[in-house]
Design an enzyme around this catalytic site. Structure first.
Site, PDB file in Angstrom:
ATOM      1  N   LYS A 140      49.537  37.942  20.063  1.00 24.67           N
ATOM      2  CA  LYS A 140      49.238  36.811  20.919  1.00 24.67           C
ATOM      3  C   LYS A 140      49.043  35.568  20.063  1.00 24.67           C
ATOM      4  CE  LYS A 140      46.809  36.735  25.343  1.00 24.67           C
ATOM      5  NZ  LYS A 140      45.634  37.190  26.089  1.00 24.67           N
ATOM      6  N   GLU A 194      39.784  44.464  40.355  1.00 19.86           N
ATOM      7  CA  GLU A 194      38.832  43.884  41.295  1.00 19.86           C
ATOM      8  C   GLU A 194      38.346  44.900  42.332  1.00 19.86           C
ATOM      9  OE1 GLU A 194      41.136  40.639  39.427  1.00 19.86           O
ATOM     10  OE2 GLU A 194      41.740  42.469  40.488  1.00 19.86           O
ATOM     11  N   ARG A 219      42.093  40.668  46.437  1.00 19.96           N
ATOM     12  CA  ARG A 219      42.586  41.993  46.066  1.00 19.96           C
ATOM     13  C   ARG A 219      41.568  43.090  46.373  1.00 19.96           C
ATOM     14  NH1 ARG A 219      45.843  41.185  40.434  1.00 19.96           N
ATOM     15  NH2 ARG A 219      47.092  42.788  41.422  1.00 19.96           N
TER      16      ARG A 219
END
Length: 644
Positions: free
Chosen positions: A291, A378, A406
């Site tokens: 990253k 979630e 969600r």
């Protein structure tokens, strides 16, 4: 757009007018193009803000994908889309890339309406495998031969939806390539080399053909053939998975290849072609990336550079906040929760891979044993919190409003039916800005307020944010607290010590902030203070005085006060930063209708339209929707002058 932002493209990138041109470049040209892509991404994100580190990490992977596959025929789904900037630059949007995330410019995420090369719109995580599998089935039903790929990060792979897609893909056995972009997992060099050797050699075409011929020959042996063939198959799988990280994926009936160096274009191309040649089962190609690759500050601090605002390229630093800038609502929430946790050891903080974004990083540092980051899960976060609450704890689940969508079933089934004291703290409620329609918290009041046993509070400022957090501890039932993104108002915070000694908010009771005879503004949450300023301006400029009422409670409504206002005023203006359909003002009008309190009043409602609001700054978007001081003032002026 200023001149510093809109700069000419680097020479090689400027030549790429169609994605098919990437495949015709030499190896050295692709390396040069990778450098130019990184320079362009860094320059643009420094000026506009955006998701920098994820996109820098997949530059070589993007080049390899376009070298091996044809985006006009093959289909590719980028999970979440944080990493799609190089893809945008190489698929016809390089000239407009300087408008990234700007009002009227290109989106920060893949978007079907934006380009024929964005094959699926994304913004929330872990959807890629399911979407790609649907595309693969559609291809097969249509008799086509194109490839379908999903590129998913290791973070997105923590979500249950990703595993649901993988499970179904393995069961269906359709030709599908899943590229696992792994930028976190550390695999030792020796193990990686061995697994790479196995994936290279055990999955070559000649090896697969030989296995099939041997299997067919074994099955032809009378009596024991089928059993021997199955034993040989299990032996092959055991040998491969024992020495590779692919055991899980092989168990899901994927052909695992990797791990592969995600910054070596030739190696990536070779393994992508290998994956493309496998036509008898889905394939997972495990790619290791870094990253922030190519920009040292992002490599050193990938989390900070995951998504950020404008920054200085030379130092990697964001501009300092002007002196006296109020804290953000997120910071106020985090600090308040820490203060309460010192005073009440029942408090547990739960978040879904967003500790810094939700302010619970403060809590994590001070109360690690009472902090849980569940990953991008979630649904699990809410049910996990329900389990805590069932045993006497007081969990606070901090989630962005858009991601609470969600967990709808879990809020209904696991929290509200059982009336468990779980507090959901919905950050980024309302318009969030440059991330656009996938991230606006536009619908939470609409999809939550009808659930029985659920209480909803929308504070107008940071002091009012502290009060619901204290109130939740005495409420003893499911509670939603919603608050906006960005800086708070700068109002002084309560000095109560301990904080838990603050009196709870009176249930179902709002507050009149201004009295006036000409009309009433009924506002909630982030719209209360702009409404108050609009009322004061109307009085200053036109001498018309209106009442401003902060409803505060979305559920239960401040019924007595609202009915009194409806009886007193013939002019009512509502303001909320939520979808008008089913939102706060809808709830009030339902109340007035049910109580026969609608008696010819002229009513104007301000809120979000029945449309997905595009990206831009919060200020720009609120202005467009008439949800700033100016917009509320103009609507109020028309109402009292009889024009509305």
């Amino acid at each position: 757009m200023n001149d510093d932002t809109e700069k000419s493209l680097p020479p090689l990138l400027a030549r790429i007018t169609h994605p098919s041109m990437v495949a015709r470049l030499s190896a050295s040209e692709k390396e040069m193009l990778a450098t130019e892509l990184r320079q362009t991404i860094i320059r643009t994100v420094a000026a506009n803000g955006g998701h920098l580190a994820p996109s820098l990490g997949v530059v070589e992977l993007t080049l390899a994908l376009l070298s091996v596959f044809n985006p006009e025929e093959d289909r590719l789904v980028w999970d979440v889309g944080h990493q799609s900037y190089a893809w945008k630059l190489l698929t016809g949007r390089s000239d407009d890339f300087h408008t990234l995330r700007q009002l009227g410019g290109i989106s920060g995420f893949p978007k079907i309406e934006e380009s024929p090369f964005d094959h699926f719109g994304v913004g929330h995580s872990s959807t890629s495998v399911s979407a790609a599998l649907g595309m693969a089935m559609a291809r097969d039903l249509s008799g086509k031969k194109n490839h379908v790929l999903a590129v998913i990060g290791d973070g997105s792979l923590t979500a249950g939806l990703a595993f649901e897609g993988l499970n179904q893909a393995g069961d269906m056995g359709r030709r599908l390539i899943v590229v696992l972009n792994d930028n976190e997992m550390s695999i030792s060099h020796n193990v990686g080399a061995l697994s790479l050797f196995l994936s290279r050699n055990m999955e070559r075409g000649w090896a697969r053909r030989m296995r099939k011929e041997v299997k067919d020959w074994l099955k032809s042996i009378p009596g024991i053939g089928d059993e021997m063939a199955e034993y040989a198959h299990r032996t092959h799988r055991s040998l491969k998975t024992v020495f590779t990280p692919g055991m899980l994926f092989e168990a899901l009936r994927f052909n695992y290849i990797g791990p592969v160096n995600g910054h070596n274009i030739e190696e990536l191309e070779r393994h992508l072609r290998m994956a493309a040649s496998i036509d008898d089962q889905p394939v997972l190609l495990h790619v290791l990336t870094r990253k922030g690759k190519g920009y040292p500050p992002a490599e050193a601090h990938p989390s900070r550079f995951h998504g950020l605002g404008k920054f200085d390229i030379a130092t990697g630093q964001t501009p300092p906040k002007p002196e006296g800038t109020p804290p953000t609502y997120t910071d106020v929430f985090g600090e308040t929760l820490c203060r309460l946790a010192r005073e009440d050891d029942r408090i547990v903080a739960v978040t879904a891979a967003m500790s810094s974004g939700t302010g619970t990083g403060h809590f994590k540092a001070r109360f690690p044993s009472r902090f849980v980051d569940v990953g991008i899960c979630e649904q699990h976060a809410v049910t996990f919190a329900a389990g805590l609450a069932s045993q006497g704890y007081r969990p606070f689940v901090a989630i962005y409003s858009t991601f609470a969508q969600r967990a709808y079933d879990q809020i209904v089934h696991d929290v509200c039916i059982q009336r468990l004291p779980v507090t959901l703290c919905l950050d980024r409620a309302g318009l969030v800005g440059e991330d656009g329609p996938t991230h606006h918290g536009a619908f939470d009041l609409s999809f939550l307020r009808h659930i029985p046993n659920l209480t909803i509070l929308a504070p107008r400022d940071e002091a009012e944010l502290q009060a619901p957090l204290v109130t939740s501890l005495s409420l003893g039932e499911p509670l939603i607290i919603r608050y906006p993104r960005g800086a708070a108002t700068g109002c002084p915070l309560p000095e109560a010590n301990p904080l838990i000694s603050l009196p709870p908010l009176p249930r179902g009771e709002g507050e009149v902030l201004r009295e006036g005879p000409d009309a009433a503004i009924i506002a909630v949450g982030s719209m209360v203070l702009p409404a108050l300023r609009a009322a004061e301006r109307l009085f200053a400029e036109h001498g018309r005085s209106v009442t401003v009422f902060d409803a505060r409670w979305v559920k239960p409504l401040a019924e007595r006060q609202l009915l009194e206002l409806a009886a007193r005023f013939k002019l009512l203006l509502f303001a909320e930063e939520n979808a008008l359909a089913g939102g706060f003002s809808s709830a009030v009008l339902e109340l007035l209708a049910d109580r026969n309190a609608l008696n010819g009043q002229r009513i104007k409602r301000l809120g979000l339209p029945d449309a997905f609001v595009e990206h831009g700054t919060q200020a720009q978007l609120r202005h467009r929707q008439g949800l700033d001081d100016e917009g509320i003032y103009e609507a109020l002026k028309k109402l009292v002058e009889g024009e509305a």
